[in-house]
Design a protein around this motif. Structure first.
Motif, short mmCIF file in Angstrom:
data_model
loop_
_atom_site.label_atom_id
_atom_site.label_comp_id
_atom_site.label_asym_id
_atom_site.label_seq_id
_atom_site.Cartn_x
_atom_site.Cartn_y
_atom_site.Cartn_z
N TYR A 185 17.56 -19.79 -12.24
CA TYR A 185 16.71 -19.11 -11.28
C TYR A 185 15.29 -19.64 -11.30
O TYR A 185 14.45 -19.22 -10.51
CB TYR A 185 16.69 -17.61 -11.58
CG TYR A 185 16.21 -17.30 -12.95
CD1 TYR A 185 14.85 -17.20 -13.21
CD2 TYR A 185 17.10 -17.14 -14.00
CE1 TYR A 185 14.40 -16.94 -14.48
CE2 TYR A 185 16.66 -16.88 -15.26
CZ TYR A 185 15.30 -16.78 -15.50
OH TYR A 185 14.86 -16.53 -16.76
N ASN A 233 13.14 -20.42 -8.27
CA ASN A 233 12.75 -19.32 -7.38
C ASN A 233 12.01 -18.22 -8.13
O ASN A 233 11.97 -17.10 -7.67
CB ASN A 233 13.99 -18.71 -6.73
CG ASN A 233 14.67 -19.70 -5.82
OD1 ASN A 233 14.02 -20.30 -4.97
ND2 ASN A 233 15.97 -19.89 -6.01
N ALA A 293 9.68 -16.01 -6.24
CA ALA A 293 10.36 -15.14 -5.28
C ALA A 293 11.00 -13.95 -6.00
O ALA A 293 10.90 -12.81 -5.56
CB ALA A 293 11.42 -15.93 -4.52
N ASP A 321 22.64 -18.33 -8.56
CA ASP A 321 21.89 -19.32 -9.35
C ASP A 321 22.62 -19.64 -10.65
O ASP A 321 22.68 -20.79 -11.07
CB ASP A 321 20.49 -18.78 -9.69
CG ASP A 321 19.53 -18.89 -8.51
OD1 ASP A 321 19.86 -19.60 -7.54
OD2 ASP A 321 18.47 -18.26 -8.55
#
Lengths: 109, 109, 109, 109
Positions: B20, B23, B26, B75
């Motif tokens: 992950y 990101n 995010a 992910d």
């Protein structure tokens, strides 16, 4: 209810007898813990913790939220819906339809 | 993280390729919003808001959490499981079993 | 795979190594029981059984279906996804995306 | 049903006003389709269909079952619970507790 316009959530009219009020402190404590879980998750992501461990925490947090929702629903049926049904008529119909819609949202979320 | 051992999940060994990580910002933003939802729920309970409105917010928060979980799982499969499978052997078996268990927890929570 | 067109479900190409095949009899037995539960529910409705008792059976049937789904997903990751990842490239990407989409459908259903 | 006592759920006492009775044909038709889905799944497994396609059908079947459950719950609240609440007392308490327990089983299944 009948002599005043019902705002979107009719909060004022019902304020005195919302079902969960007797357990307010318990709900607040559970939500406080859930808020802490959300912060803990940010820390885990920020520190690059292992994805599976993060997912385990997400599942725990989802279960905790679900318990809050089921508690609120039970309180709602026991108080708001019950009172509306005792009064009867359109208000009772509306409360039952509203409760069913909330249950459907909960089952699907 | 580097100055303390993370026994349980062997974080250090995997740190460089957690799925992950690309990101991260995010995920952090979404979890921050979820934390805000948890605080908003406390305010609603504290102010005696209508149960059904609180339940609607709980459902929204549960859906937001679910999206985080599904993103993390994707992910995880795309990176950690994929890398383990490329290596093969017991590590691959273990990663797949671990992913299946996380999926089961998620489906049941 | 590369020298033949992939039909919508690529059944033919993959037939020899579908993950669940080793447990086919077990899956068939569980689905047979689930079919029986669906028939039992019709009988309950037809005989005007109590709604709550019918709901209990619906929950049991949903749990049984969920177990089948989680078993299939684990088999799928252990075989189809694993083999695709060993080959690598676009096929691996596609299989992982497909598995993630199936997991999302399952979590939301 | 009338010639045998249904102890556990006092079916006989309630038979005349079960909530779903007005939609009996609709429920039976939906359950019949669900039974057909269960048979279709067996055929898919038997014919070695692709796991992901089977999972898609399992998700569709789970959603169909969920709709039946939500319909039954709404009928139950609109009729059985409503009538019990109109009578009041311990019967009302019991019906509400029973409905809450059914909702919890549904949310968790």
């Amino acid at each position: 209810m009948s002599d005043q316009p019902a705002a979107e959530t009719s909060v004022d009219a019902h304020e005195a007898h919302h079902g969960y009020i007797s357990n307010k402190a318990a709900y607040l404590a559970r939500l406080k813990r859930i808020e802490g879980q959300a912060r803990g998750l940010q820390k885990m992501v920020d520190e690059d913790k292992y994805c599976i461990d993060i997912l385990t925490q997400v599942s725990a947090m989802t279960s905790a939220l679900e318990k809050v929702a089921l508690g609120l629903l039970d309180d709602h049926l026991s108080h708001c819906v019950r009172e509306a049904v005792a009064v009867g008529g359109a208000e009772a119909d509306a409360k039952i339809a509203e409760a069913s819609a909330a249950i459907a949202r909960l089952v699907r979320s």
